[in-house]
Design an enzyme around this catalytic site. Structure first.
Site, PDB file in Angstrom:
ATOM      1  N   ARG A 262      41.587 -50.982  -5.967  1.00  0.00           N
ATOM      2  CA  ARG A 262      41.059 -52.094  -5.180  1.00  0.00           C
ATOM      3  C   ARG A 262      41.318 -53.467  -5.819  1.00  0.00           C
ATOM      4  NH1 ARG A 262      36.550 -51.162  -1.904  1.00  0.00           N
ATOM      5  NH2 ARG A 262      36.240 -49.275  -3.115  1.00  0.00           N
ATOM      6  N   CYS A 328      36.950 -44.254  21.374  1.00  0.00           N
ATOM      7  CA  CYS A 328      35.762 -43.772  22.067  1.00  0.00           C
ATOM      8  C   CYS A 328      34.725 -43.233  21.094  1.00  0.00           C
ATOM      9  CB  CYS A 328      36.166 -42.709  23.074  1.00  0.00           C
ATOM     10  SG  CYS A 328      37.336 -43.380  24.246  1.00  0.00           S
ATOM     11  N   TYR A 357      42.321 -49.288   0.703  1.00  0.00           N
ATOM     12  CA  TYR A 357      41.576 -48.347   1.541  1.00  0.00           C
ATOM     13  C   TYR A 357      41.574 -48.799   3.004  1.00  0.00           C
ATOM     14  CZ  TYR A 357      40.397 -47.131  -3.172  1.00  0.00           C
ATOM     15  OH  TYR A 357      40.504 -46.804  -4.502  1.00  0.00           O
TER      16      TYR A 357
HETATM   17  C1  LIG Z   1      39.742 -44.004  -6.541  1.00  0.00           C
HETATM   18  C2  LIG Z   1      40.023 -43.869  -7.970  1.00  0.00           C
HETATM   19  C3  LIG Z   1      40.456 -44.968  -8.719  1.00  0.00           C
HETATM   20  C4  LIG Z   1      40.606 -46.345  -8.138  1.00  0.00           C
HETATM   21  O1  LIG Z   1      39.402 -46.894  -7.758  1.00  0.00           O
HETATM   22  P1  LIG Z   1      39.285 -48.435  -7.378  1.00  0.00           P
HETATM   23  O2  LIG Z   1      37.868 -48.621  -7.101  1.00  0.00           O
HETATM   24  O3  LIG Z   1      40.145 -48.659  -6.188  1.00  0.00           O
HETATM   25  O4  LIG Z   1      39.755 -49.217  -8.564  1.00  0.00           O
HETATM   26  C5  LIG Z   1      40.762 -44.751 -10.035  1.00  0.00           C
HETATM   27  N1  LIG Z   1      40.631 -43.535 -10.620  1.00  0.00           N
HETATM   28  C6  LIG Z   1      40.197 -42.462  -9.925  1.00  0.00           C
HETATM   29  C7  LIG Z   1      40.088 -41.161 -10.606  1.00  0.00           C
HETATM   30  C8  LIG Z   1      39.882 -42.596  -8.593  1.00  0.00           C
HETATM   31  O5  LIG Z   1      39.434 -41.532  -7.909  1.00  0.00           O
END
Ligand SMILES: *Cc1c(COP(=O)(O)O)cnc(C)c1O
Length: 403
Positions: A262, A328, A357
């Site tokens: 993110r 819907c 996401y």
């Molecule tokens: C989803 C995930 C991330 C990334 O998470 P962010 O919040 O997008 O930084 C990193 N490591 C693992 C193991 C994850 O499942």
């Protein structure tokens, strides 16, 4: 400034737009924060798995954190070197484990004792030694949305500290397992430093207690989770984040692995959608747009907030409206009670912070093709994924249709 009007005209709507230069800045900021230490930033591919986005990070020197063999293949295809690829996830199939070992990636993040057994068995069949890291669950409350909290025992992720220790000893004594790292990831959209520090402290202590029994790890994998500003959240500065972690590693010579998703892509992305019509049910105002929950599910799934910008229109006489799509489901909304000026057919709305996401969580529900994806780099736009058409949607069914 991005010319959304021109992009809508050129590529149609709904449309995802990613600013690669923003991603570069985020990457450099985080890399800089760990300067002076051995570190590997492994981009969490699931946040935005478009090949051109991954390839952009590859060029910046990023690694990749993958949660399926499909993501590992994407990372390799996009040019991430195998020695910078990690494979995480709570449920890996045998064929995925086998391919990960064959691909000679940096390590597999193991999430249970049973999984460790499978990895060992598969490595043995292949006469190989699998590099592994164990995902521990430090039982720390990350103070984020429960759906994106992962570091509590009540969450399905990782193993408790006692189990982890047992697993490291098993791995150490196996000629088919090479324990090289330790991993934790307590949640996503983290905006407080204290839980990260607390978790890092617990895991660093574990590293020390393993060293005392001759199990020397090389990689300290702190996961991802660094939060971003969607609305008015206060976020953690990369420097403070790095310092909090490094402060717990005194006397340890480890490579820090970080798995940001993110943080790198969310605010680089925009979701552009067109107004179809307005409607009023009693007192309630709705703006119906051509984008929907199948394009961007975060509002429906987590009640997530995305800032909405009205393109080319004065933001006057605003009244609250729900922005809804054609799907819907009553849960099909992109925003609730959002103050908007009067809108008409053809007006454009931009949802901000849609780079993580967003597209990746999309679906074809209601037989809706997924949006096109466009990137902007150095002021130039280019298509990086075609809009799906009807033929794409029926391609895997058509041959089975009986006359
Ligand atoms: C989803 C995930 C991330 C990334 O998470 P962010 O919040 O997008 O930084 C990193 N490591 C693992 C193991 C994850 O499942």
């Amino acid at each position: 400034m991005i010319d959304f009007q021109a992009l809508a005209k050129k590529y149609g709507t709904p449309l995802y737009i990613y600013d690669l230069d923003h991603m570069t800045r985020q990457f450099e900021k985080l890399k800089e924060a760990f300067r002076g230490r051995k570190s590997l930033l492994a981009y969490a591919v699931k946040a935005n798995s478009n090949l051109s986005v991954i390839s952009h990070f590859a060029k910046l020197g990023s690694g990749a954190d993958c949660v399926s063999i499909g993501e590992v293949r994407r990372a390799l295809l996009a040019g991430i070197p195998k020695y910078k690829i990690l494979f995480s996830g709570v449920g890996k199939r045998d064929d995925e484990i086998k391919e990960a070992i064959e691909s000679d990636i940096l390590y597999i993040n193991v999430e249970s004792e049973a999984e460790l057994g499978r990895v060992e068995m598969i490595a043995k069949e292949m006469s190989k030694e699998a590099r592994i890291s164990i995902r521990v669950n430090p039982n720390v409350d990350p103070k984020t949305h429960p759906y994106i909290s992962t570091g509590l025992h009540e969450n399905k992720f990782g193993v408790d500290m006692d189990t982890a220790k047992r697993m490291y000893i098993t791995a150490k004594n196996s000629s088919n397992l090479d324990p090289v790292g330790i991993h934790f990831h307590i949640g996503s959209q983290l905006t407080e430093l204290e839980p990260i520090k607390e978790a890092s402290e617990i895991v660093a202590d574990m590293v020390r207690s393993l060293a005392a029994i001759d199990i020397d790890l090389k990689f300290f994998d702190v996961g991802g989770g660094l939060g971003v500003r969607y609305n008015d959240e206060t976020t953690i500065e990369p420097y403070d984040y790095a310092q909090a972690i490094l402060g717990t590693l005194k006397g340890l010579d480890l490579t820090i692995v970080c798995e940001p998703g993110r943080f790198l892509t969310a605010n680089a992305g925009y979701f552009l959608t067109k107004v179809l019509y307005e409607k009023v049910n009693g007192e309630k105002r709705f703006v119906v747009v051509d984008g929907a929950m199948n394009d961007l599910i975060r509002p429906s799934l987590y009640n997530a907030f995305h800032k909405v910008e009205v393109v080319g229109k004065k933001e006057e006489n605003k009244t609250p409206a729900d922005i809804v799509g054609p799907v819907c489901e009553s849960g099909d909304f992109l925003a609730k009670e959002y103050p908007l000026p009067p809108l008409e057919h053809g007006d454009l709305l931009v949802l901000h912070s849609a780079g993580a996401y967003g597209f990746g969580m999309g679906s074809n529900y209601n037989t809706r093709g997924r949006s096109a994806e466009v990137v902007i780099e150095n002021g130039k736009d280019r298509l990086v994924r075609k809009r799906e058409n009807f033929e794409d949607l029926i391609a895997l069914e058509k041959e089975f249709l009986e006359a």
